[in-house]
Design a protein around this motif. Structure first.
Motif, PDB file in Angstrom:
ATOM      1  N   ASP A  83       0.788  -0.972  -0.121  1.00 26.89           N
ATOM      2  CA  ASP A  83       0.180   0.079   0.167  1.00 26.89           C
ATOM      3  C   ASP A  83       0.911   1.323  -0.280  1.00 26.89           C
ATOM      4  OD1 ASP A  83      -2.010   1.673   0.017  1.00 26.89           O
ATOM      5  OD2 ASP A  83      -2.685   1.420   2.184  1.00 26.89           O
ATOM      6  N   ILE A 143       6.040   7.236   5.506  1.00 22.39           N
ATOM      7  CA  ILE A 143       4.686   6.685   6.061  1.00 22.39           C
ATOM      8  C   ILE A 143       4.649   5.315   6.031  1.00 22.39           C
ATOM      9  CG2 ILE A 143       2.221   6.649   5.879  1.00 22.39           C
ATOM     10  CD1 ILE A 143       2.305   9.478   5.351  1.00 22.39           C
ATOM     11  N   TYR A 144       4.904   4.723   4.865  1.00 23.19           N
ATOM     12  CA  TYR A 144       5.076   3.168   4.638  1.00 23.19           C
ATOM     13  C   TYR A 144       5.974   2.470   5.732  1.00 23.19           C
ATOM     14  CZ  TYR A 144       5.763  -1.167   2.476  1.00 23.19           C
ATOM     15  OH  TYR A 144       5.725  -2.709   2.186  1.00 23.19           O
ATOM     16  N   ASP A 146       7.263   3.738   8.462  1.00 22.82           N
ATOM     17  CA  ASP A 146       6.626   3.927   9.922  1.00 22.82           C
ATOM     18  C   ASP A 146       5.638   3.165  10.263  1.00 22.82           C
ATOM     19  OD1 ASP A 146       8.608   5.867  10.462  1.00 22.82           O
ATOM     20  OD2 ASP A 146       7.123   7.588   9.945  1.00 22.82           O
ATOM     21  N   ILE A 147       4.707   2.765   9.181  1.00 22.99           N
ATOM     22  CA  ILE A 147       3.440   1.675   9.248  1.00 22.99           C
ATOM     23  C   ILE A 147       4.210   0.215   9.373  1.00 22.99           C
ATOM     24  CG2 ILE A 147       1.564   0.682   8.012  1.00 22.99           C
ATOM     25  CD1 ILE A 147       0.994   3.618   7.133  1.00 22.99           C
ATOM     26  N   GLN A 148       5.125  -0.151   8.732  1.00 24.66           N
ATOM     27  CA  GLN A 148       5.759  -1.266   8.795  1.00 24.66           C
ATOM     28  C   GLN A 148       6.492  -1.484  10.039  1.00 24.66           C
ATOM     29  OE1 GLN A 148       3.854  -2.281   6.020  1.00 24.66           O
ATOM     30  NE2 GLN A 148       5.093  -4.003   6.321  1.00 24.66           N
ATOM     31  N   ARG A 149       7.026  -0.400  10.532  1.00 25.79           N
ATOM     32  CA  ARG A 149       7.738  -0.657  11.928  1.00 25.79           C
ATOM     33  C   ARG A 149       6.809  -0.835  13.058  1.00 25.79           C
ATOM     34  NH1 ARG A 149       8.973   3.229  16.174  1.00 25.79           N
ATOM     35  NH2 ARG A 149      10.769   2.337  17.257  1.00 25.79           N
ATOM     36  N   LYS A 150       5.430   0.108  13.013  1.00 25.75           N
ATOM     37  CA  LYS A 150       4.511  -0.061  13.899  1.00 25.75           C
ATOM     38  C   LYS A 150       3.777  -1.815  13.846  1.00 25.75           C
ATOM     39  CE  LYS A 150       1.514   1.394  16.592  1.00 25.75           C
ATOM     40  NZ  LYS A 150       1.467   1.596  18.138  1.00 25.75           N
ATOM     41  N   LYS A 151       3.662  -2.085  12.825  1.00 29.00           N
ATOM     42  CA  LYS A 151       3.393  -3.560  12.615  1.00 29.00           C
ATOM     43  C   LYS A 151       4.396  -4.612  13.467  1.00 29.00           C
ATOM     44  CE  LYS A 151       0.686  -3.246   8.247  1.00 29.00           C
ATOM     45  NZ  LYS A 151       0.544  -3.383   7.226  1.00 29.00           N
TER      46      LYS A 151
END
Length: 89
Positions: free
Chosen positions: A44, A68-69, A71-76
């Motif tokens: 995404d 953003i991508y 950071d989202i992957q890190r959060k997951k």
């Protein structure tokens, strides 16, 4: 630490990073496989078409979208690690 600023430093302040560089540096996929995964919704992240609206236009990823991508992957990954270690989120 701010992912966006780190990416801006890595890519010499470019706003749009060529797709080939993003694929080599972060995705470890060929450009074609990356485009396929984006079109199928597996990855995404928006792909920017630069220049004329043709099939041969240069493709890239905006540095903010890549940040953003990441950071989202890190959060997951952090959520998965917390679950694995039995920590409350």
């Amino acid at each position: 630490m701010n992912t966006l600023f780190l990416l801006m430093a890595q890519y010499d302040g470019q706003a749009v990073i060529p797709l080939s560089r993003v694929c080599a540096d972060y995705m470890h996929l060929t450009v074609e496989k990356f485009k396929y995964k984006c079109l199928n919704g597996e990855i995404d992240i928006p792909i920017v078409r630069l220049g004329a609206d043709t099939q041969k236009a240069a493709l890239g990823i905006h540095v903010h979208d890549l940040a953003i991508y990441i950071d989202i992957q890190r959060k997951k990954a952090m959520n998965e690690q917390n679950k694995l270690m039995g920590r409350d989120e």
